[in-house]
Write a protein that holds these residues in place. Structure first.
Motif, PDB file in Angstrom:
ATOM      1  N   ASP A 158     -53.507 -84.606  48.712  1.00 55.85           N
ATOM      2  CA  ASP A 158     -54.197 -85.173  49.868  1.00 55.85           C
ATOM      3  C   ASP A 158     -55.698 -84.879  49.803  1.00 55.85           C
ATOM      4  OD1 ASP A 158     -51.855 -86.207  50.906  1.00 55.85           O
ATOM      5  OD2 ASP A 158     -51.472 -84.487  52.208  1.00 55.85           O
ATOM      6  N   VAL A 159     -56.047 -83.660  49.426  1.00 57.70           N
ATOM      7  CA  VAL A 159     -57.465 -83.296  49.296  1.00 57.70           C
ATOM      8  C   VAL A 159     -58.132 -84.158  48.229  1.00 57.70           C
ATOM      9  CG1 VAL A 159     -59.055 -81.467  48.580  1.00 57.70           C
ATOM     10  CG2 VAL A 159     -57.186 -80.942  50.159  1.00 57.70           C
ATOM     11  N   ASP A 160     -57.476 -84.329  47.091  1.00 55.97           N
ATOM     12  CA  ASP A 160     -58.050 -85.149  46.019  1.00 55.97           C
ATOM     13  C   ASP A 160     -58.252 -86.599  46.468  1.00 55.97           C
ATOM     14  OD1 ASP A 160     -58.154 -82.988  44.298  1.00 55.97           O
ATOM     15  OD2 ASP A 160     -56.327 -83.536  43.197  1.00 55.97           O
ATOM     16  N   THR A 161     -57.283 -87.135  47.199  1.00 56.42           N
ATOM     17  CA  THR A 161     -57.393 -88.515  47.674  1.00 56.42           C
ATOM     18  C   THR A 161     -58.567 -88.658  48.636  1.00 56.42           C
ATOM     19  OG1 THR A 161     -55.023 -88.910  47.399  1.00 56.42           O
ATOM     20  CG2 THR A 161     -56.207 -90.368  48.930  1.00 56.42           C
ATOM     21  N   ILE A 162     -58.675 -87.758  49.597  1.00 56.84           N
ATOM     22  CA  ILE A 162     -59.773 -87.814  50.564  1.00 56.84           C
ATOM     23  C   ILE A 162     -61.110 -87.655  49.850  1.00 56.84           C
ATOM     24  CG2 ILE A 162     -60.831 -86.642  52.536  1.00 56.84           C
ATOM     25  CD1 ILE A 162     -57.872 -85.979  53.414  1.00 56.84           C
ATOM     26  N   ASN A 163     -61.188 -86.705  48.933  1.00 55.72           N
ATOM     27  CA  ASN A 163     -62.440 -86.488  48.188  1.00 55.72           C
ATOM     28  C   ASN A 163     -62.818 -87.701  47.337  1.00 55.72           C
ATOM     29  OD1 ASN A 163     -62.913 -83.949  49.231  1.00 55.72           O
ATOM     30  ND2 ASN A 163     -61.979 -82.872  47.511  1.00 55.72           N
ATOM     31  N   LEU A 164     -61.838 -88.342  46.741  1.00 53.54           N
ATOM     32  CA  LEU A 164     -62.104 -89.530  45.920  1.00 53.54           C
ATOM     33  C   LEU A 164     -62.746 -90.627  46.759  1.00 53.54           C
ATOM     34  CD1 LEU A 164     -61.710 -91.112  43.221  1.00 53.54           C
ATOM     35  CD2 LEU A 164     -59.535 -91.879  44.171  1.00 53.54           C
ATOM     36  N   PHE A 165     -62.179 -90.897  47.927  1.00 55.06           N
ATOM     37  CA  PHE A 165     -62.752 -91.930  48.793  1.00 55.06           C
ATOM     38  C   PHE A 165     -64.109 -91.509  49.339  1.00 55.06           C
ATOM     39  CE2 PHE A 165     -58.420 -93.524  48.747  1.00 55.06           C
ATOM     40  CZ  PHE A 165     -58.615 -94.893  48.733  1.00 55.06           C
ATOM     41  N   ALA A 166     -64.266 -90.220  49.651  1.00 49.65           N
ATOM     42  CA  ALA A 166     -65.540 -89.725  50.196  1.00 49.65           C
ATOM     43  C   ALA A 166     -66.666 -89.826  49.176  1.00 49.65           C
ATOM     44  CB  ALA A 166     -65.387 -88.281  50.673  1.00 49.65           C
ATOM     45  N   ALA A 167     -66.328 -89.863  47.899  1.00 50.75           N
ATOM     46  CA  ALA A 167     -67.346 -89.932  46.845  1.00 50.75           C
ATOM     47  C   ALA A 167     -67.870 -91.356  46.618  1.00 50.75           C
ATOM     48  CB  ALA A 167     -66.773 -89.382  45.538  1.00 50.75           C
ATOM     49  N   MET A 168     -67.223 -92.328  47.228  1.00 48.79           N
ATOM     50  CA  MET A 168     -67.632 -93.723  47.061  1.00 48.79           C
ATOM     51  C   MET A 168     -68.813 -94.034  47.989  1.00 48.79           C
ATOM     52  SD  MET A 168     -65.433 -94.503  44.810  1.00 48.79           S
ATOM     53  CE  MET A 168     -65.530 -96.250  44.632  1.00 48.79           C
TER      54      MET A 168
END
Length: 198
Positions: free
Chosen positions: A90-100
C-alpha cells in the motif's frame, strides 16, 4: 479544498460523510471500495467535484489506476485507524502515484498561469496520493520505519456496524462517529432507549 461527499444507505436514504481529508474521502473512509467507480464517468464525476478544469473523459487505464490507488488508501487508512501500519504494498502504491506530476497550484490575479489548461485524471490522482502522504505522515503519526504511534488522529467510527475511517480534527481530539447524522444519531437513539427501559 472542501472535503466530504454524499453517500447512499442500502435503503436509498443519503447521508453526508466528511472524512476530513481529500485522500480519505477518495479512499471512502477505509470501507470496501471495489464497487465504487464502476465506470470512467464515475471517476470523472468524483474528480470534477474536487478539481477545477478536470478533463471530461477518463480512460479505462485511468479508472484502473484510480481503483488501485483507492484500495491502497482505504487499506492504509484502516490499518492506521486500528493502531497498525500500512502494508509495504500500500505504501509503495501511494508513493508511486505521489511521485507523478500533480495539479499545479496557481495564484489568481496574474496575467499568466502555469498549468491553466485541462487537468488530466492522472494529475488529480497524483494530488490525491500526495494528500495521503501528508495525512498518514502528519496525522497517522508514522515514524521513519513506517510504524504508527499511539498518538494518531486517523480513527475508525465507534459504531459496531460501521467501519468508516476519518481524520479527527476536533479541538478536543474526541470525534467518535463517521457522521453525527448517521452513526452518532443512532447511538443517541440507542442510549435514550436504554435509559428509558432501564
Amino acid at each position: 479544498m472542501t472535503t466530504g461527499q454524499w453517500l447512499a444507505n442500502p435503503d436509498g436514504t443519503r447521508w453526508f460523510f466528511d472524512s476530513g481529508a481529500l485522500s480519505l474521502d477518495f479512499g471512502l473512509g477505509g470501507v470496501d471500495v471495489r464497487e465504487q467507480f464502476a465506470s470512467p464517468a464515475d471517476l470523472v464525476e468524483w474528480l470534477a467535484e474536487r478539481f477545477e478544469r478536470v478533463e471530461k473523459k477518463a480512460s479505462t487505464g485511468e479508472l484502473r489506476d484510480a481503483v488501485l490507488l483507492r484500495e491502497a488508501i482505504a487499506s492504509a487508512a484502516r490499518a492506521v485507524a486500528l493502531g497498525g501500519a500500512p502494508t509495504r504494498d500500500d505504501v509503495d502504491t501511494i508513493n508511486l502515484f505521489a511521485a507523478m506530476p500533480d495539479v499545479p497550484p496557481a495564484l489568481a490575479g496574474g496575467r499568466r498561469r502555469a498549468g491553466a489548461g485541462r487537468v488530466r485524471a492522472a494529475q488529480a490522482l497524483a494530488s490525491v496520493a500526495r494528500d495521503a502522504v501528508r495525512v498518514f505522515t502528519t496525522h497517522g503519526r508514522l515514524d521513519d520505519a513506517g510504524e504508527a504511534s499511539a498518538r494518531r488522529r486517523i480513527r475508525e467510527c465507534e459504531a459496531d456496524d460501521c467501519g468508516y475511517v476519518f481524520l479527527d480534527e476536533s479541538r478536543a481530539d474526541n470525534r467518535r462517529w463517521c457522521s453525527m447524522q448517521r452513526c452518532g444519531n443512532r447511538a443517541k437513539v440507542r442510549a435514550h432507549r436504554a435509559r428509558a427501559l432501564g
